[in-house]
Design a protein around this motif. Structure first.
Motif: not given
Ligand code: AKB
Length: 314
Positions: A215-242
């Motif tokens: 559920p967290d893996a799915v949430k990460a993907a959808i949340q990142l796709m809905n994030a404000d692009r102007s705030k993203l500095t990494i684009m692809s390859g964000y570390n995500v941990a649980a």
């Protein structure tokens, strides 16, 4: 309105990502793209389409047919399978990504593309591995993930393709089995425990790896796709941990529910792969740039997995 194509819809993540996306955006707006394994069950509640990621025509046909404006490109050969046939892993992982990126440049759709902890290597710091650090992957899968991060970043800057992604840890899921990964033991073990069978673990009992519940893996993907692009500095390859755990810790947690469960440890070639990966990740950049935080703890995941699988296995 979103018109989404999930490539690799019948894989471990796709199987749960497609229903989650359909719940949010409507069944008809999410196409389950599969290759060799036709969709069953929930995946058939919306459009399905056979897509060969190694054929530009095949991917293009699906993009045009459904007027797609967002692609979740989840098809990949994982670490252990990749070591058995590295040439095939390179083709599927890199040629497939290149085709999707080129089509995105032409048609303007957005992309989610997952990287992995496999992009790190023996020289990367092992504990709290930073977002930006030494990357020297030793598996073909890891090499394609790191090269893919560079390639997607190139397409973002050079051609303004909106492509985003996270570095997934090992993913634990109750719906579909993973296939060909080094972290697969953390799913398989539950089936053995529930079937009353002894599990032979191919990693040493003290092998600490970062993991995440689906559920967290799915949430990460959808949340990142809905994030404000102007705030993203990494684009692809964000570390995500649980959370992180060892096989022994997982065995002991399962034993709280199934006391006579037995595990034998017999490390094979996958041990070396696991030893080259981080033990834990620093995901502070994802937290600050798009508000990432996991919902599931290790203990809650084990309880939920046992409950869900016990129900499914009847
Ligand atoms: C694998 O084990 O290969 C994958 C991964 C960590 O990306 N689960």
């Amino acid at each position: 309105m979103k018109r989404i194509l999930v490539i690799g819809a019948t894989g471990q993540i796709g199987t749960e990502l497609v229903p989650a996306l359909r719940k949010l955006y409507g069944n008809d707006n999410v196409v389950a793209g599969y290759h060799s394994k036709p969709p069953t069950g929930k995946l058939t509640e919306g459009p399905i389409e056979q897509v060969d990621v190694l054929s530009r025509e095949s991917v293009e046909k699906a993009i045009k047919k459904y007027d797609i404006n967002e692609v979740y490109h989840m098809a990949a050969i994982l670490s252990a399978a990749g070591e058995k046939n590295p040439q095939h892993a390179w083709r599927v992982n890199m040629d497939g990504l290149y085709i999707v990126l080129e089509l995105a440049r032409e048609y303007g759709f957005r992309i989610f593309w997952p990287s992995s902890i496999a992009a790190f290597g023996p020289s990367s710091p092992k504990v709290n591995t930073p977002q930006v650090t030494i990357m020297d992957p030793t598996t073909m899968y890891g090499i394609t993930k790191y090269a893919g991060e560079l390639l997607t970043r190139y397409y973002a800057y050079k051609f303004n393709v909106d492509v985003r992604g996270v570095r997934y840890p090992g993913i634990i899921s109750s719906e579909a089995l993973p296939g060909g990964g080094t972290t697969d033991y953390a799913v398989e073990i539950f089936y053995y425990a529930l079937e009353g069978k002894k599990y032979r673990c191919y990693l040493r009992e003290d092998t600490m790896l970062p993991m995440m519940y689906m559920p967290d893996a799915v949430k990460a993907a959808i949340q990142l796709m809905n994030a404000d692009r102007s705030k993203l500095t990494i684009m692809s390859g964000y570390n995500v941990a649980a959370f992180s755990f060892t096989p022994k810790q997982l065995e002991l947690e399962i034993k709280k529910y199934i006391p006579d469960f037995k595990v034998e440890y017999a490390p094979d070639f996958r041990q070396k792969i696991a030893d080259s990966w981080p033990k834990s990740l620093d995901d502070s950049v994802a937290r600050s740039e798009w508000g990432w935080s996991p919902d599931w703890s290790f203990e809650a995941m084990v309880k939920d997995m046992l409950g869900k699988l016990a129900y499914r296995l009847g």
